[in-house]
Motif scaffolding. Structure first.
Motif, PDB file in Angstrom:
ATOM      1  N   ILE A 158      23.686  28.742  46.768  1.00 21.09           N
ATOM      2  CA  ILE A 158      24.734  29.756  46.870  1.00 21.09           C
ATOM      3  C   ILE A 158      24.876  30.418  45.501  1.00 21.09           C
ATOM      4  N   ARG A 159      24.677  31.723  45.458  1.00 19.48           N
ATOM      5  CA  ARG A 159      24.796  32.443  44.199  1.00 19.48           C
ATOM      6  C   ARG A 159      26.230  32.320  43.673  1.00 19.48           C
ATOM      7  N   THR A 160      26.351  31.788  42.459  1.00 18.98           N
ATOM      8  CA  THR A 160      27.656  31.541  41.851  1.00 18.98           C
ATOM      9  C   THR A 160      27.713  32.229  40.494  1.00 18.98           C
ATOM     10  N   GLN A 216      28.379  36.084  47.260  1.00 18.16           N
ATOM     11  CA  GLN A 216      28.422  35.206  46.096  1.00 18.16           C
ATOM     12  C   GLN A 216      29.827  34.664  45.862  1.00 18.16           C
ATOM     13  N   ILE A 217      29.883  33.559  45.137  1.00 20.78           N
ATOM     14  CA  ILE A 217      31.139  32.987  44.669  1.00 20.78           C
ATOM     15  C   ILE A 217      31.340  33.461  43.229  1.00 20.78           C
ATOM     16  N   VAL A 218      32.553  33.865  42.869  1.00 19.68           N
ATOM     17  CA  VAL A 218      32.827  34.309  41.503  1.00 19.68           C
ATOM     18  C   VAL A 218      33.908  33.415  40.899  1.00 19.68           C
ATOM     19  N   LEU A 219      33.572  32.781  39.775  1.00 22.82           N
ATOM     20  CA  LEU A 219      34.474  31.860  39.094  1.00 22.82           C
ATOM     21  C   LEU A 219      34.747  32.342  37.676  1.00 22.82           C
ATOM     22  N   ALA A 220      35.859  31.917  37.121  1.00 17.70           N
ATOM     23  CA  ALA A 220      36.158  32.155  35.708  1.00 17.70           C
ATOM     24  C   ALA A 220      36.468  30.810  35.069  1.00 17.70           C
ATOM     25  N   GLU A 221      35.818  30.527  33.953  1.00 17.44           N
ATOM     26  CA  GLU A 221      36.046  29.250  33.284  1.00 17.44           C
ATOM     27  C   GLU A 221      37.421  29.246  32.625  1.00 17.44           C
ATOM     28  N   VAL A 222      38.153  28.155  32.828  1.00 14.46           N
ATOM     29  CA  VAL A 222      39.473  28.010  32.208  1.00 14.46           C
ATOM     30  C   VAL A 222      39.303  27.987  30.693  1.00 14.46           C
ATOM     31  N   LYS A 223      40.118  28.765  29.998  1.00 11.64           N
ATOM     32  CA  LYS A 223      39.945  28.910  28.553  1.00 11.64           C
ATOM     33  C   LYS A 223      40.026  27.589  27.806  1.00 11.64           C
ATOM     34  N   THR A 224      40.957  26.758  28.201  1.00 11.86           N
ATOM     35  CA  THR A 224      41.215  25.544  27.427  1.00 11.86           C
ATOM     36  C   THR A 224      40.510  24.310  27.973  1.00 11.86           C
ATOM     37  N   ASP A 248      36.739  34.977  43.583  1.00 20.10           N
ATOM     38  CA  ASP A 248      36.288  35.448  44.894  1.00 20.10           C
ATOM     39  C   ASP A 248      35.538  34.326  45.593  1.00 20.10           C
ATOM     40  N   GLY A 249      35.910  34.047  46.846  1.00 23.29           N
ATOM     41  CA  GLY A 249      35.203  33.040  47.624  1.00 23.29           C
ATOM     42  C   GLY A 249      36.034  31.825  47.991  1.00 23.29           C
ATOM     43  N   LYS A 250      37.360  31.920  47.863  1.00 25.12           N
ATOM     44  CA  LYS A 250      38.196  30.749  48.144  1.00 25.12           C
ATOM     45  C   LYS A 250      38.057  30.265  49.577  1.00 25.12           C
ATOM     46  N   GLN A 251      38.042  31.179  50.527  1.00 25.07           N
ATOM     47  CA  GLN A 251      37.961  30.757  51.922  1.00 25.07           C
ATOM     48  C   GLN A 251      36.609  30.121  52.231  1.00 25.07           C
ATOM     49  N   ARG A 252      35.547  30.624  51.602  1.00 28.23           N
ATOM     50  CA  ARG A 252      34.230  30.011  51.803  1.00 28.23           C
ATOM     51  C   ARG A 252      34.186  28.605  51.214  1.00 28.23           C
ATOM     52  N   LEU A 253      34.745  28.464  50.011  1.00 26.82           N
ATOM     53  CA  LEU A 253      34.771  27.144  49.384  1.00 26.82           C
ATOM     54  C   LEU A 253      35.621  26.167  50.194  1.00 26.82           C
TER      55      LEU A 253
END
Length: 452
Positions: free
Chosen positions: A160-162, A84-92, A101-106
């Motif tokens: 792709i599970r994100t 899976q790809i793991v993202l975090a939403e930017v606060k602002t 997690d998943g930079k190389q895949r992206l």
């Protein structure tokens, strides 16, 4: 010390400061986590619009070879499960994401589409094992060849599970997630997360500076930027100690986070000073290379590069006055350096356990300052570092919190008071600092961690 080949990216202090559990606010686990199945085509669209942030600096630090990228694309085409790809939403910025997690895949997806950067952009498939008939095919070939239409559609529509993390309270939470995701055989550098969480003029500058540093390439045996950004971390450590040593809290992560936040916020003030400091860094590495050859910051008979030792060596050798005082004394320096690792010396102990602790950090600097003072006949003093060892129980935790709460005062504390605070538990005698501290602009307060 010999002239053995540099140990390319072998570190014996690889993960010394990655545990942030003691600083994690329990409330931060209340972050909202959601799972989505984004198609490959959707992910490409998000990357193109820069909603998923892959900086040009990261794209230069390409860790995967074309054969690995190709097999990943092959997995998407044939529908094999992928991580899976793991993202975090930017606060602002709602709808903008940093990658945990998943930079190389992206990056592999973006480059196969021909919309990325670097020498692998628009690569043709190779080293396939399941669909050898697709070897040497590019994305353009899949998109335009009628006989490959089904493969093209399968690739574009592959889900792709994100996982997306929203409403996170502080960066320590994201750092913990980052480390938990990377507990396999190949751990990632915390510097990757720092670059994503603290964008700004300094973050961009140090990426370029580390990529182009001949000194770093020499000591690490690099020809290209390090995909794990450890070259950036080495330069960041130097700058942090150069400018903010009196505020070192005994936790390297908090220290570097503070340095990045401060440099980014006050870049106009710091830029000329940092440019000058990096020039001195390069001169210092060149001088160390003349003395130690290819074994800079390595224990005797070891190939592994030790960043904690290098911090001490470069702190002093980057100073023009120290280089002048030690000129022509290379043999004596090497002899003294080797002696520091003999038996159960305090220097060796400070290198092998709790290397990020304030007490051991000061011990390394103080002992090396004394050694080169004796060799040169000059009065070379270590920086004053607050004591956060057992002599002041609980101070490490307090200092870690305080470092992100306020900037360095415009004027340093009087030498006697600072020395009293800096003296470690073993009552090491400290010489008065002879150099001026770099002040931070008065009247400003740093941003809270996680702000963009």
């Amino acid at each position: 010390m010999g002239t053995q080949k540099p140990a390319e990216l072998e570190f014996d202090d690889e993960f010394e400061d990655q545990d942030v559990s003691e600083a994690l606010d329990p409330r931060s686990v209340a972050a909202v986590v959601s799972g989505n199945d984004w198609t490959t085509e959707t992910i490409v669209s998000q990357l193109e619009r820069k909603n998923i942030q892959l900086s040009p600096g990261f794209q230069r630090r390409d860790a995967w070879k074309k054969d690995r990228k190709s097999r990943f694309i092959e997995s998407l085409i044939v529908g094999l499960p992928i991580p899976q790809i793991v993202l975090a939403e930017v606060k602002t910025e709602r709808g903008k994401f940093i990658v945990l997690d998943g930079k190389q895949r992206l990056l592999s997806i973006l480059q196969f589409w021909g919309k990325g950067a670097g020498e692998n952009n628009g690569f043709a498939l190779s080293s396939l094992t399941l669909r050898e008939d697709l070897k040497r095919k590019t994305f353009e070939a899949l998109a335009t060849d009628p006989s490959l239409e089904s493969d093209y559609n399968a690739l574009c529509n592959q889900p792709i599970r994100t996982v997306v993390i929203r409403n996170w309270r502080d960066t320590n939470f994201l750092h913990t997630v980052f480390l938990r995701l990377n507990t396999g055989s190949v751990k990632l550098s915390p510097q990757e997360l720092r670059q994503a969480l603290q964008p700004g003029a300094f973050s961009t500058f140090i990426d370029e500076a580390a990529s182009n540093s001949m000194g770093i390439k020499k000591i690490l045996g690099l020809t290209d930027p390090d995909p794990r950004m450890r070259d950036i971390e080495i330069l960041a450590r130097f700058l942090a100690f150069r400018f903010f040593a009196p505020r070192y809290p005994g936790r390297l992560k908090a220290f570097l986070d503070y340095a990045f936040e401060t440099f980014n916020e006050d870049w106009d003030q710091y830029e000329p000073k940092i440019v000058a400091a990096i020039s001195e860094f390069e001169a210092g590495v060149s001088s160390l290379s003349e003395i130690f050859g290819d074994t800079i910051a390595r224990k005797p008979d070891s190939r592994q590069f030790n960043r904690a030792v290098f911090d001490a060596l470069i702190y002093f050798q980057s100073k023009k006055s120290v280089r002048a005082a030690l000129a022509g004394k290379g043999t004596a320096i090497v002899k003294s350096y080797k002696a520091l690792f003999a038996g159960d010396s305090r220097f060796l102990a400070a290198v092998e356990s709790d290397t990020a602790g304030a007490g051991n950090t000061f011990t390394r600097l103080q002992i090396w300052a004394a050694a080169i003072s004796e060799i040169s006949g000059a009065d070379i003093s270590p920086p004053l570092i607050p004591n956060t060892t057992a002599a002041d129980a609980g101070a490490a935790s307090t200092a870690t919190k305080n470092i992100t709460a306020k900037k360095v005062p415009a004027k340093a504390a009087p030498a006697k008071k600072a020395a009293a605070k800096a003296a470690p538990a073993k009552k090491i005698a400290v010489k008065k600092a002879t150099e001026k501290r770099e002040p931070v602009a008065a009247g400003k307060t740093p941003r809270r961690s996680g702000r963009h």
